[in-house]
Design an enzyme around this catalytic site. Sequence first.
Site, PDB file in Angstrom:
ATOM      1  CE  LYS A   4      -3.831  -1.903   2.844  1.00 43.49           C
ATOM      2  NZ  LYS A   4      -5.042  -1.686   1.698  1.00 43.49           N
ATOM      3  NE  ARG A  34     -11.242  -9.410  -2.109  1.00 42.96           N
ATOM      4  CZ  ARG A  34     -11.264  -8.414  -2.845  1.00 42.96           C
ATOM      5  NH1 ARG A  34     -11.645  -8.870  -4.070  1.00 42.96           N
ATOM      6  NH2 ARG A  34     -11.149  -7.107  -2.750  1.00 42.96           N
TER       7      ARG A  34
END
Length: 486
Positions: free
Chosen positions: A263, A338
Site C-alpha cells: 500500500k 476475502r
Amino acid sequence: MSLALAHVATAPAHSTQVFILSPGTTTLPAGAAGDLSAPAQQYVATALADDQPLVHLNHFSHHHFFVVLADKPTPEQVAEALRRSGHTLHGHLKREKVTEVFIHNLSQTPDADLLLAEGLALSAYQFEGYKTDAKSRTAATLTTVSVVGEAAAPAAVAELDGLLQGVFLARNLVNAPVNKLNAVQLAEHIAAAGDQAGYATDILDLAKIEALRMGGLLAVNLGSPEPPTFSILEWKPAGAQNAKPFVLVGKGVVFDTGGLSLKPTPNSMDMMKCDMAGAAAVAGTLFALAKNQVPLHVIGLVPATDNRPGGLAYAPGDVITMHSGLTVEIKNTDAEGRLLLADALSFARKYDPELVIDLATLTGAAVRALGTEASAVMGTAAATTKEQLSAAGYRVHERLVEFPLWDEYADHIKSDIADLSNLGKGEAGQISAAKFLERFAEGYSWLHLDIAGPAFLTAAESYRGKGGTGTGVRLLYEFFKLVLSA
C-alpha cells in the site's frame, strides 16, 4: 474507560440533572421546575420560547440542563437527534468537569432517556492509549449516568449498559496498534472478554489451521513473523429460541501492509490497524448478547493474521487451494481479506446455520461509493431478512445500502488458470469482492457487510468519535432483537 449506567428512583438534591422535554414545550413542567427560583424558571421559559434545543443553568455547585426533543418525521430520526443531543450535552459536562448526571424523561417519547444516555456514553468513551506523561492525558471526568424514575425500567438500563460494553470492547480492539495486538493477542483478548461476558472461545493455532487446510488464511500469513489464529466464539444459552445457529464472521487482519502489493503511505497504510474491525464487531456483538442473556444461539468465527511482505510472502501469480477445495489465483496480495473470510465462510457450513453474516473492512470501493455514512450489504438471504437488517440499521443509525450480486459480476473474478481470481475489475470493487465470497457461502443464507467506511474515522464525528467506532455491534444486536420479536 469506565463510565457506568445506572437506574435510580430519585435524584439527590443539588445534583446535576437533565430534563428531556417534548417538542414545542414553552413552559416548564412541574417535574422540571424543582427548586428553581422564579427568575431561573423565567430564564428557562424564555429560552424555550426561543426554540433553544438545550438550555443550561449553572448553579455553581451543580447544573440543570433542559433538552428539547427535535421535531422529526420518523422515530428513527428522533432517536438519532437524541443521541446527537447526548454528544452536545457531553461537551457541556466535560467543560464543567461534571462526574455524575441524572436524566429525567418528561417527554412523550418513552425511551428518550435511554437514547440520550446512549449518545452521552458513546461520546464519553476514551481509548486509554499509551501516554506516560499524565499531563498529556485527558482524564474522563464523567463516571456515572443515572436514569431517574419509572420512565425507563432498570432492566432496560442494564441492557443498554451491556450493549455499550460490547461497543467499547470493539472500539478498544480496533484502536490498539499491531505491536500491542497481533493475531495471537487478539484471540486472547476475545477469549478474556468471553470469560467476562459468558460466551465460550476455542482458539485454533497454526497446526490446527494447517490441518483444516485453510489455504487463504495460511497464504496471507506467510509473510508474517507471527502465527495466525482462528477463534470460534459461541453463545449458546439453555433457552435459545433458534434451532439452527446464527453465525457471524469477522475479518481479523490485525495490520495490512498490502503484502508484496504494498500500500502507499501516508493516507493508506497508516490506519491499517483498523483492518480487523469486522473481527472486533463480532467479538463486541457476542459480548453484548452474552452479557444481556439474549436467548439466541450465536457463533462467531474470527480468522486472524497480519499481511506483510516478509519471508515467504505469497506473491501475485500464486495459486492457492482454499478450505473449500476451490483454487484461487492471486492477482493482488492487498485483496487479502476475502481470502480469510472465504475460509471462514466455508468452515461455517459445518454448523448448518440459520444465517451467516460476515463483516469486513473489505474495499476502498465501498468507501468511495458511500463515504463513512453507511455500509454496503450484499448477499443471498431472503428479502425479509435483508429488510430486518436494514430496519435495524435505521434504528441505530448504522445504515446499510444494498448492492446487486447479478450473475454478470462473476465475470469480474474469472481466472485463466484457477477457479477464481482474488481481484476483480477496477469498477464495482465492493461487488466483485462479495461475488468472490459468494462462491464460498453456498448452501446457506448469507449476507456480507462491507464496513470499510464507518468502522474507523480519521476525524471526530459526534458520538462516533475518532478512531474505532464499534460499527456493527449495535446494528447486529438490534437485528437479533428484531428476530426475537418477529
